[in-house]
Structures are given as structure tokens and as C-alpha cells.
Scaffold this active site. Structure first.
Site, PDB file in Angstrom:
ATOM      1  N   GLY A  44      46.450  46.523  42.147  1.00  0.00           N
ATOM      2  CA  GLY A  44      46.259  45.107  41.819  1.00  0.00           C
ATOM      3  C   GLY A  44      46.560  44.854  40.346  1.00  0.00           C
ATOM      4  N   HIS A  45      45.975  45.686  39.472  1.00  0.00           N
ATOM      5  CA  HIS A  45      46.265  45.554  38.040  1.00  0.00           C
ATOM      6  C   HIS A  45      47.761  45.754  37.765  1.00  0.00           C
ATOM      7  CE1 HIS A  45      41.966  47.162  37.792  1.00  0.00           C
ATOM      8  NE2 HIS A  45      41.873  46.044  37.124  1.00  0.00           N
ATOM      9  N   GLY A  60      44.258  37.724  38.030  1.00  0.00           N
ATOM     10  CA  GLY A  60      44.385  37.957  39.466  1.00  0.00           C
ATOM     11  C   GLY A  60      43.599  36.932  40.273  1.00  0.00           C
ATOM     12  N   ASP A 116      39.815  37.438  41.515  1.00  0.00           N
ATOM     13  CA  ASP A 116      38.653  36.820  40.860  1.00  0.00           C
ATOM     14  C   ASP A 116      38.971  35.342  40.674  1.00  0.00           C
ATOM     15  OD1 ASP A 116      36.945  39.337  39.965  1.00  0.00           O
ATOM     16  OD2 ASP A 116      39.056  39.810  39.671  1.00  0.00           O
ATOM     17  N   GLN A 127      36.882  33.173  38.329  1.00  0.00           N
ATOM     18  CA  GLN A 127      37.149  33.582  36.935  1.00  0.00           C
ATOM     19  C   GLN A 127      38.456  32.960  36.435  1.00  0.00           C
ATOM     20  OE1 GLN A 127      36.738  37.721  35.262  1.00  0.00           O
ATOM     21  NE2 GLN A 127      38.908  37.799  35.758  1.00  0.00           N
ATOM     22  N   ARG A 136      35.734  48.954  41.730  1.00  0.00           N
ATOM     23  CA  ARG A 136      34.436  49.308  42.316  1.00  0.00           C
ATOM     24  C   ARG A 136      34.566  49.931  43.713  1.00  0.00           C
ATOM     25  NH1 ARG A 136      32.602  44.416  39.357  1.00  0.00           N
ATOM     26  NH2 ARG A 136      31.049  45.134  37.838  1.00  0.00           N
TER      27      ARG A 136
END
Ligand code: AMP
Length: 288
Positions: free
Chosen positions: A36-37, A150, A153, A156, A190
Site C-alpha cells: 500500500g505504501h 491513502g 485512511d 484522515q 498492523r
């Protein structure tokens, strides 16, 4: 690729780039990078084009964790992250330590007061204050033309967009899609906490989104409360799962809706054992 840990050196370089007209694309992260990053870094690479610079920050930001949360045990692996950043096309990894970002007498915070209250903000009361503050600081240090966040989130990204607008940060905010494992689990640092049967049980988050999409395909509009309790029951059938929230809302205002339809966005937070995972998606899509 160069690693910079000093705020002063990073800002100095950013100011020089600005004077030279070098285009800068920025990806803030807390490290322990996954696909994802990396998709965000590749997006930044394309946005910066060949002559521009890509900066990735790696900083586990203490102010966005609550006192009982996992700051101390948040996964870290700097040498692996550095290698992945290089492969994905970063020019600079900015990795300050906590003291560099928060000197002992630090006392200034950025608080967004509309989009932050519900969902993550309700469950984690000081979370967005920490996010807003660190993002504002990083934007002032890295001085990017564009910053990539992304959709994983979602709230966010919306809060950051509002802070940018309200405080006139001269940066473009780009939101990149959520990257998932093959079986649908949204990638997250996580996920490494998910041991044994918990990994399988965690699929209930993305499956709940699929179920909500299926439900609105069959009917034109559904009561949010009814769908919420149906999905809660579905998720909590798994022994280790406890729903924190399931929310249906307007994707622009983040206001909850009473009647769910194709324009609605869904977000949920679920404890899988002691690990808290989040996911979200627009309800008009295919497989999340
Ligand atoms: P984090 O390291 O968790 O703070 O995340 C850094 C950035 O990566 C944030 O903008 C996240 O939204 C984004 N991100 C995290 N997981 C994913 C994912 N599965 N797909 C796309 N972006 C992600």
C-alpha cells in the site's frame, strides 16, 4: 537515495529545491512499509516526473497514539524500509527521531474541528490532533508541491484536505486507492499482529463491505441502523472480533446518513483480538 534525519538539513534542501523550481512529491508514513505504501511512493514518482524529487518520511508519530495504544510496540524495520523506498523510486527518506519533531517544550497543535469528531476521532480522541500537527509540520519541513495519502485512511485524508484548505498550505493533496491482499484484507502495518486464526477472521472487515454492497444492489435504499446491526452480527460471529464502529456517511461532509444507497461511503473499525483494524469503501464499487 539519501537518508536525512535532521529537520534543519531537510528543510534547507527543500528550500533550495524550491528556489531551483524542482517539483517535489511527498509521501508521509509511519514505516514498516507494505505494498500500500509502495503504491503511494510509485504514484509520487509519477507525479514528480523524472526531474522532480520524491521524499518519503518515516516517523512513528507519538502524538497520534492514545495512552493505551500500541505506540511502543508499533512495528519498525528501518533497513528494510530504506531498501523498499529505494526500489520504489524515492530520492530522500526523511527519518527524524521524536526529539527532532517534538522538542521537550513543544506546545503548538493543529486541530481540525469538523470532520474529526466522529468515527476515528470519537474512538481515539486525540488522534487527529496528532495527525494534523505532524502533517502540518512535515509539510513545512519538506515543502512539497504534492503530497500523496491513502484512501485506506479515508477520514484522515479528508481531515488533511480540510487543514490544507483552511490553513492555505500551498500543496496539492492526492488520494490513492486502498491496496489489498488477494483475499481482500486491506494492507496495514498492523496486520503483522494477526497471529494464527486471527488473520482469517480479519477477512470479516472487507467481507462486511462486500455484504453492504450486495444489500444495496438488491434494494434501492436501506435503513443504516438495520444494515449496521446485520453487519455487526456477521462480524461478531467470529469469536475474536468486536466491532468498534460501523458508519455510513456522505463522502464529502462525513455526515452520517440514515438511509444507505449507492452514494454512501462505509467505514468500520474492528478489534481482532487486541488489534484494531479499519477499512472503508464507497458502496457503489465492485469487490472492495
Ligand atoms: P501509515 O504508515 O499507516 O501512517 O500510512 C501512511 C500512508 O499510507 C497513509 O496515507 C495511509 O493511508 C497509506 N496507506 C496505508 N495502508 C494503505 C493501503 N492498504 N493502501 C493504500 N494506502 C495505504
Amino acid at each position: 537515495m539519501r537518508v536525512i534525519t535532521s529537520v534543519r538539513i531537510m528543510q534547507h534542501l527543500a528550500l533550495r529545491w524550491r528556489r531551483q523550481g524542482v517539483h517535489v512529491a511527498f509521501v508521509p508514513t509511519m514505516g514498516y512499509l507494505h505494498a500500500g505504501h509502495l503504491s503511494l511512493i510509485r504514484r509520487a514518482r509519477r507525479l514528480a516526473r523524472s526531474k522532480g524529487k520524491v521524499v518519503v518520511s518515516i516517523f512513528v508519530n507519538p502524538t497520534q497514539f492514545g495512552p493505551t495504544e500500541d505506540f511502543a510496540r508499533y512495528p519498525r524495520d528501518f533497513s528494510r524500509d530504506r531498501k523498499l523506498c529505494r526500489e520504489a523510486g524515492a530520492d530522500i527518506v526523511f527519518a527524524p527521531d521524536t526529539k527532532a519533531i517534538y522538542p521537550r517544550d513543544f506546545s503548538t497543535y493543529v486541530v481540525e474541528e469538523d470532520l474529526s469528531w466522529r468515527m476515528e476521532g470519537e474512538s481515539r480522541p486525540t488522534h487527529f490532533r496528532g495527525v494534523g500537527t505532524v502533517v502540518a509540520k512535515l509539510l513545512n519541513i519538506v515543502l512539497p508541491d504534492v503530497a500523496v495519502f491513502g484512501a485506506k485512511d479515508f477520514q484522515q485524508a479528508m481531515v488533511v484536505g480540510r487543514i490544507k484548505r483552511d490553513l492555505n498550505f500551498p500543496v496539492k493533496i492526492v488520494i490513492a486507492p486502498t491496496i489489498r491482499e488477494r483475499d481482500g484484507l486491506a494492507m496495514s502495518s498492523r496486520n503483522r499482529y494477526l497471529e494464527g486464526p486471527l488473520r482469517e477472521q480479519a477477512l470479516a472487515l472487507s467481507r462486511a463491505i462486500t455484504k453492504a454492497r450486495g444489500a444495496i444492489r438488491q434494494r434501492t435504499a436501506i435503513q443504516a441502523d438495520a444494515l449496521r446491526s446485520e453487519l455487526r452480527t456477521f462480524i461478531e460471529q467470529q469469536s475474536a472480533m468486536r466491532v468498534d464502529y460501523i458508519e455510513f456517511f456522505d463522502p464529502v461532509t462525513l455526515q452520517p446518513v440514515h438511509s444507505v444507497d449507492r452514494r454512501t461511503h462505509m467505514a468500520l473499525a474492528v478489534f481482532v483480538g487486541s488489534t484494531r483494524l479499519i477499512d472503508n469503501a464507497a458502496l457503489d464499487g465492485g469487490r472492495p
